[in-house]
Design a protein around this motif. Structure first.
Motif, short mmCIF file in Angstrom:
data_model
loop_
_atom_site.label_atom_id
_atom_site.label_comp_id
_atom_site.label_asym_id
_atom_site.label_seq_id
_atom_site.Cartn_x
_atom_site.Cartn_y
_atom_site.Cartn_z
N GLN A 230 62.95 34.77 38.80
CA GLN A 230 61.69 34.24 39.30
C GLN A 230 60.56 35.14 38.83
OE1 GLN A 230 61.80 33.59 43.55
NE2 GLN A 230 63.46 32.08 43.40
N ALA A 231 59.42 34.54 38.53
CA ALA A 231 58.24 35.29 38.06
C ALA A 231 57.01 34.79 38.78
CB ALA A 231 58.09 35.15 36.55
N ASP A 232 56.06 35.68 38.97
CA ASP A 232 54.82 35.32 39.65
C ASP A 232 53.76 36.34 39.28
OD1 ASP A 232 53.15 33.85 41.26
OD2 ASP A 232 53.75 34.82 43.12
N GLU A 233 52.52 36.02 39.58
CA GLU A 233 51.42 36.94 39.29
C GLU A 233 50.53 37.03 40.53
OE1 GLU A 233 50.37 32.86 38.58
OE2 GLU A 233 51.93 34.08 37.64
N LEU A 234 49.91 38.19 40.71
CA LEU A 234 49.00 38.41 41.82
C LEU A 234 47.87 39.31 41.35
CD1 LEU A 234 50.64 41.04 44.22
CD2 LEU A 234 51.73 40.31 42.12
N TYR A 235 46.75 39.24 42.03
CA TYR A 235 45.60 40.02 41.59
C TYR A 235 45.48 41.31 42.41
CZ TYR A 235 42.84 38.42 45.64
OH TYR A 235 42.38 38.17 46.90
N ALA A 236 44.90 42.31 41.77
CA ALA A 236 44.66 43.61 42.41
C ALA A 236 43.17 43.91 42.38
CB ALA A 236 45.44 44.70 41.69
N LYS A 237 42.73 44.61 43.39
CA LYS A 237 41.32 45.00 43.47
C LYS A 237 41.16 46.41 42.93
CE LYS A 237 41.66 44.09 47.79
NZ LYS A 237 41.42 43.99 49.25
N ARG A 238 40.32 46.54 41.93
CA ARG A 238 40.04 47.85 41.36
C ARG A 238 38.52 48.07 41.32
NH1 ARG A 238 38.17 46.90 36.28
NH2 ARG A 238 38.89 44.99 35.24
N GLN A 239 38.14 49.29 41.04
CA GLN A 239 36.71 49.60 40.99
C GLN A 239 36.05 48.82 39.84
OE1 GLN A 239 36.23 53.83 40.72
NE2 GLN A 239 37.38 54.25 42.58
N GLY B 285 35.95 45.42 39.59
CA GLY B 285 36.45 44.09 39.32
C GLY B 285 37.88 43.88 39.79
N ARG B 286 38.56 42.95 39.13
CA ARG B 286 39.93 42.60 39.46
C ARG B 286 40.85 42.84 38.27
NH1 ARG B 286 40.39 36.71 42.48
NH2 ARG B 286 39.57 37.29 44.52
N SER B 287 42.12 42.98 38.56
CA SER B 287 43.16 43.02 37.53
C SER B 287 44.30 42.12 37.98
CB SER B 287 43.67 44.43 37.30
OG SER B 287 42.70 45.24 36.67
N TRP B 288 45.03 41.58 37.02
CA TRP B 288 46.17 40.73 37.33
C TRP B 288 47.46 41.48 37.06
CZ3 TRP B 288 46.16 36.11 39.77
CH2 TRP B 288 44.92 35.47 39.91
N VAL B 289 48.41 41.32 37.97
CA VAL B 289 49.73 41.94 37.86
C VAL B 289 50.76 40.82 37.84
CG1 VAL B 289 51.41 43.50 38.91
CG2 VAL B 289 48.95 43.99 39.09
N SER C 42 46.90 43.38 33.50
CA SER C 42 45.89 42.91 32.55
C SER C 42 44.61 42.56 33.31
CB SER C 42 46.40 41.67 31.81
OG SER C 42 45.38 41.09 31.01
N PRO C 43 43.44 42.72 32.67
CA PRO C 43 42.19 42.34 33.34
C PRO C 43 42.02 40.84 33.50
CG PRO C 43 41.77 43.04 31.09
CD PRO C 43 43.21 43.35 31.36
N VAL C 44 42.78 40.06 32.72
CA VAL C 44 42.68 38.60 32.80
C VAL C 44 44.09 38.01 32.87
CG1 VAL C 44 40.47 38.37 31.63
CG2 VAL C 44 42.56 38.45 30.28
N ARG D 189 40.81 49.28 50.27
CA ARG D 189 41.39 50.24 49.31
C ARG D 189 41.35 49.65 47.90
NH1 ARG D 189 47.15 51.93 51.31
NH2 ARG D 189 46.92 53.33 49.53
N LEU D 190 40.87 50.45 46.95
CA LEU D 190 40.78 50.04 45.56
C LEU D 190 41.56 51.03 44.70
CD1 LEU D 190 36.92 49.38 45.38
CD2 LEU D 190 38.70 47.71 45.88
N VAL D 191 41.90 50.59 43.50
CA VAL D 191 42.47 51.51 42.52
C VAL D 191 41.39 51.84 41.50
CG1 VAL D 191 44.85 50.79 42.78
CG2 VAL D 191 43.38 49.56 41.20
N LYS D 192 41.50 53.03 40.92
CA LYS D 192 40.45 53.49 40.03
C LYS D 192 40.37 52.66 38.76
CE LYS D 192 38.83 57.62 37.58
NZ LYS D 192 39.12 59.06 37.29
N ASP D 193 41.53 52.46 38.11
CA ASP D 193 41.55 51.68 36.86
C ASP D 193 42.94 51.09 36.69
OD1 ASP D 193 43.19 53.80 35.84
OD2 ASP D 193 41.38 54.87 35.22
N GLU D 194 43.15 50.37 35.61
CA GLU D 194 44.41 49.68 35.39
C GLU D 194 45.56 50.63 35.11
OE1 GLU D 194 43.80 46.78 32.38
OE2 GLU D 194 42.62 45.45 33.66
N GLN D 195 45.27 51.78 34.53
CA GLN D 195 46.33 52.75 34.27
C GLN D 195 46.90 53.29 35.56
OE1 GLN D 195 45.31 56.50 32.28
NE2 GLN D 195 47.08 56.22 30.93
#
Length: 347
Positions: A118-127, A129-133, A150-152, A280-286
């Motif tokens: 099974q596969a799925d995607e969800l978004y994360a909140k970062r400083q 904007g958003r990122s997709w996981v 990824s940012p998109v 709570r946010l993450v600093k960047d995608e890394q």
């Protein structure tokens, strides 16, 4: 110090990455160094682990990483242990990078009869904007197969995720794939699993899917925040084949993505930025990626899953297993110290 399982890390050594050959000897017990009889080079016992060149006590490092992998906010670790914020962030990055290399090592070296993915995607909140996981799991083993940030949410994100599934899949085995209604999944899985058909005629050979690759979708419709309708459909294979695979793997009576959604909830609880309603946010995608691999490897190797336990004939009534144990990646429950001490050959 035990040289068993230790390998030389010298890029110019003919035995680089080869363990248990007898070429590794203990060079210094006090300094914690091994020596290679082939290239005559010495290296630290912690080379290839996050403990390498660590200026603090290893027990403190393991304690902080354990807290971070279970959702402890970074400022809380800073306040509790009197560390610099940059030190804790660096430790999280080192542990996450190590877990990413360890996960890739097992994914490449152990092909699996995945049976049901099974596969799925969800978004994360970062400083900023958003990122997709995007993440995938082998349902019968509850094994996390990896994730991509990824940012998109585009085809490139889904293709990178699908390539991890293809890398772990044992060719020739039956595989049921359950995803949501995102159209990119259909194209990405087709491109990853297709094979050429040799007809003996001139021109480009046609492509086809291997036998036993079935794809099903769960498409949900919402009215505001309320679920209004659910459509389940089979795109590859037949409804009877899909239902039979679900019964065989004991993963539901109908097409579903509930297992990956439950895994998403685990990551939301342990990883800042994935929480639905929080500040709570993450600093960047890394930072998000390294944190994801840290949580994912602790989940795979260090966290027993109740649904995976098996009854024993003697001794203890139940044998508690992790997803990695159920999938055959290991035969024991790892501690987080063992996870961090596992030596990985870096490129």
């Amino acid at each position: 110090m035990d040289p068993q399982g230790v390998f030389c890390v010298n890029p110019d050594c003919a035995d680089r990455g080869v363990s248990d050959k007898g070429n590794i000897k203990v060079r210094s017990h006090k300094g914690g160094r091994f020596g290679c009889a082939g290239c005559k080079k010495a290296f630290a016992a912690t080379k290839g682990t996050p403990f390498y060149r660590l200026h603090k006590d290893q027990s403190l490092f393991v304690c902080v990483v354990t807290l971070l992998s279970h959702g402890c906010p970074l400022p809380a670790a800073v306040a509790a242990f009197g560390l610099d914020e940059r030190t804790v962030a660096d430790w999280q990055h080192k542990a996450g990078s190590h877990c990413q290399a360890l996960h890739q090592h097992h994914l490449e070296g152990n092909k699996l009869d995945l049976q049901h993915v099974q596969a799925d995607e969800l978004y994360a909140k970062r400083q900023g904007g958003r990122s997709w996981v995007a993440m995938a799991m082998a349902v019968p083993w509850r094994l996390w197969l990896g994730g991509v940030v990824s940012p998109v949410r585009n085809m490139d994100l889904i293709q990178k995720l699908v390539s991890m599934v293809r890398l772990a899949w044992l060719p020739g085995t039956v595989l049921l794939i359950c995803v949501d209604g995102l159209a990119s999944y259909v194209t990405a899985f087709w491109l990853a699993f297709r094979e050429k058909v040799r007809t003996g005629k001139r021109g480009r050979p046609p492509y086809r899917l291997p036998g036993g690759i079935w794809l099903a979708q769960v498409i949900k419709s919402y009215s505001g925040r309320r679920l209004s309708d659910v459509v389940r459909r089979v795109l590859w294979g037949s409804a009877e084949q899909v239902a039979g695979q679900l019964r065989k793997t004991k993963t539901g009576e109908q097409i579903n993505t509930s297992y990956i959604e439950r895994l998403n909830a685990t990551f939301r609880a342990y990883l800042a930025g994935l929480t639905r309603r929080g500040r709570r946010l993450v600093k960047d995608e890394q930072v998000l990626e390294k944190g994801m691999y840290l949580v994912g490897c602790v989940y795979n190797f260090c966290s027993p899953h109740r649904s995976l336990r098996v009854e024993q004939a003697r001794g203890k009534k139940w044998l508690h297993r992790t997803p990695a144990m159920a999938a055959g990646w290991t035969d024991r429950l790892w501690s987080i110290r063992e996870l961090l001490a596992f030596r990985v050959l870096h490129a």
